[in-house]
Design a protein around this motif. Structure first.
Motif, PDB file in Angstrom:
ATOM      1  N   ARG A   8       0.765  -1.058  -0.258  1.00 48.29           N
ATOM      2  CA  ARG A   8      -0.018   0.290  -0.246  1.00 48.29           C
ATOM      3  C   ARG A   8       0.886   1.330  -0.131  1.00 48.29           C
ATOM      4  N   LYS A   9       1.847   1.089   0.648  1.00 51.87           N
ATOM      5  CA  LYS A   9       2.940   2.378   0.395  1.00 51.87           C
ATOM      6  C   LYS A   9       3.841   2.227  -0.499  1.00 51.87           C
ATOM      7  N   SER A 383       7.719  12.488   5.821  1.00 49.99           N
ATOM      8  CA  SER A 383       6.935  11.197   4.687  1.00 49.99           C
ATOM      9  C   SER A 383       7.643  10.584   4.528  1.00 49.99           C
ATOM     10  N   GLU A 385       8.131   7.998   5.764  1.00 48.14           N
ATOM     11  CA  GLU A 385       6.964   7.189   6.177  1.00 48.14           C
ATOM     12  C   GLU A 385       5.751   6.778   5.099  1.00 48.14           C
ATOM     13  N   ASN A 386       5.160   7.470   4.195  1.00 45.45           N
ATOM     14  CA  ASN A 386       4.428   7.361   3.095  1.00 45.45           C
ATOM     15  C   ASN A 386       4.987   6.869   2.151  1.00 45.45           C
ATOM     16  N   VAL A 387       6.140   6.519   1.902  1.00 43.29           N
ATOM     17  CA  VAL A 387       6.571   5.925   0.217  1.00 43.29           C
ATOM     18  C   VAL A 387       7.483   4.175   1.006  1.00 43.29           C
ATOM     19  N   PRO A 389       7.404   0.405   2.168  1.00 41.49           N
ATOM     20  CA  PRO A 389       6.770  -0.086   3.312  1.00 41.49           C
ATOM     21  C   PRO A 389       7.320  -0.824   3.742  1.00 41.49           C
ATOM     22  N   THR A 425      12.518   7.490  -0.971  1.00 43.13           N
ATOM     23  CA  THR A 425      12.700   8.752  -0.167  1.00 43.13           C
ATOM     24  C   THR A 425      13.664   9.447  -0.231  1.00 43.13           C
TER      25      THR A 425
END
Length: 451
Positions: A8-9, A383, A385-387, A389, A425
């Motif tokens: 999902r990430k 930010s 952590e959002n990309v 997984p 990142t």
């Protein structure tokens, strides 16, 4: 355990210039180069000296730490130069290729009757062992330590990368032979991940465990799949192999020849007609890119590999040993007036602050190499952590690497990652920190101090 993996990430970076699924023969290169720096951590010891005539598959050098680990010539011809740098460090072996290729004969093998030791000995002697890499540390696998599992990622998510489903078409026999051989090298399983959609030639192979995977980049990174299926703990080793390298291994076993042929994607917005080319490892980049032509030749960045993890090379450079694509994009040398303080419509961003790429998830962008900012201290934005997984704190791990805190690096999950896992990142980093270099230096330190 479910064999479906859903990530999902992450962040899909859709760029202009995707290679059309047409394959042509690249212009034959005059000179081919093998660069020892492509094999991280290997100190080369010369076998074939300048002026030596070699066949395809003959060793050029071996590892200083393991004389049995050989690195072969991709073509037959004469070694015209051994390029050296500071302190006589070997930078490249250059081979003037023959018009008619000659191959060293390693003998046809019946893989079903071979033992694990037979397979290992054959792969080492033929120069195919460097195609097998290991986690942790993202280095060439140590043949003296058996892995708990072997992972192969057939799911491509990197921007403009070669589509594995396409380049592997018609190679089922070689793939099956290679995975059968690899299955004899581990007491665990050989795991293959393929896209949930599409018809990969990797589906339906025997002696493997197949997983279907979906999600944004970096779902195609093998480290992500390892973390979801069989995470690495301290003291454990996992081996990885790229699918197209399986073809070379399989062909070696079936024909007795080391055939270093590659099907690569020539892509990028600066390419006039992006498509696939059949060429050889170490070929001159110019022999590929000028077949299709480029826009604004004086203002391009030629990358061996994909835009996130590839190597910046000149047009007269050479295709990297592990690379399956060449990407050409515009060089970014311009500066935007008040670029930090106005709405952004033509760039990708995971943020919604004055940016609108989230409104157009299928839009393709024409990006250049501009970093849109300067290097500065880490800014805590949350930010990453959002990309990312993994069940890992990326910022804390990066900081532990910067200060060489080995204990913290171990506790934060350093054994599970490779530099490529931090490419996203790095892409979104407002601090413009070189994340991949930081992780690479951290892994090197751990390998040196912990082993």
């Amino acid at each position: 355990m479910s064999k479906d993996i859903r990530i999902r990430k992450g962040l899909d970076i859709k760029l202009v210039g995707e290679a059309e699924k047409i394959t042509a023969d690249a212009t034959r290169s005059n000179v081919y180069a093998i660069k020892p720096e492509d094999f991280h951590g290997i100190v080369p010891k010369v076998i074939a000296k300048q002026g030596t005539e070699v066949k395809a598959g003959d060793p050029l050098f071996h590892s200083k730490s393991n004389e049995n680990m050989l690195f072969p010539s991709p073509v037959s011809g004469e070694i015209i130069e051994i390029v050296r740098g500071a302190k006589r460090k070997i930078l490249a072996f250059k081979i003037l290729g023959d018009k008619e290729q000659k191959y060293t004969e390693f003998g046809v093998k019946d893989v079903n009757s071979m033992s694990g030791d037979d397979v290992k000995t054959h792969l080492l002697a033929s120069g195919c062992w460097p195609f097998i890499k290991q986690r942790p540390y993202d280095i060439i696998a140590n043949p003296d330590k058996a892995p708990k599992a072997i992972f192969i990622s057939g799911y491509t998510t990197a921007p403009l990368a070669a589509d594995s489903d396409y380049i592997l078409q018609g190679k089922e026999k070689e793939l099956q032979t290679a995975v059968t051989a690899l299955s004899k090298l581990t007491e665990g399983e050989v795991h293959i991940s393929v896209g949930k959609k599409g018809s990969s030639p990797l589906k339906g192979l025997n002696n493997v465990t197949t997983h279907t995977i979906s999600g944004p980049h970096p779902a195609g990174n093998v480290s992500v799949q390892i973390a979801k299926v069989d995470p690495i703990n301290k003291g454990e080793v996992v081996w990885t192999v790229h699918p197209q390298d399986l073809v070379i291994i399989g062909e070696l076993l079936l024909t007795g020849r080391f055939n270093a042929e590659r099907v690569i994607a020539l892509a990028g917005s600066s390419v006039k007609t992006p498509k696939y080319y059949k060429t050889i490892i170490g070929t001159e980049v110019s022999s590929v890119i000028y077949n299709s032509g480029v826009h604004d030749e004086g203002n391009i960045r030629v990358i061996s590999g994909d835009v996130l993890t590839g190597e910046n090379v000149k047009p007269d450079g050479y295709l990297g040993y592990y690379h399956n694509s060449i990407t050409v994009i515009p060089e970014g040398e311009d500066y935007e007036f008040f670029g930090w303080n106005k709405p952004v419509f033509n760039k990708i961003s995971p943020s919604r602050a004055l940016t609108f790429s989230w409104l157009f998830p299928n839009k393709k962008y024409d990006l250049n190499t501009n970093t849109n900012g300067e290097h500065r201290a880490f800014v805590v934005t949350g930010s990453y952590e959002n990309v990312f997984p993994f069940d890992i704190y990326p910022l804390q791990l990066l900081k532990a690497c910067v200060v060489n805190d080995l204990d913290a690096m171990e506790q934060l999950g350093m054994y599970e990652v490779a530099p490529e896992d931090f490419a996203l990142t790095e892409f979104i980093c407002v601090s413009k920190q070189p994340h991949q270099n930081i992780i690479r230096e951290g892994l090197d330190l751990m390998l040196k101090e912990i082993g």
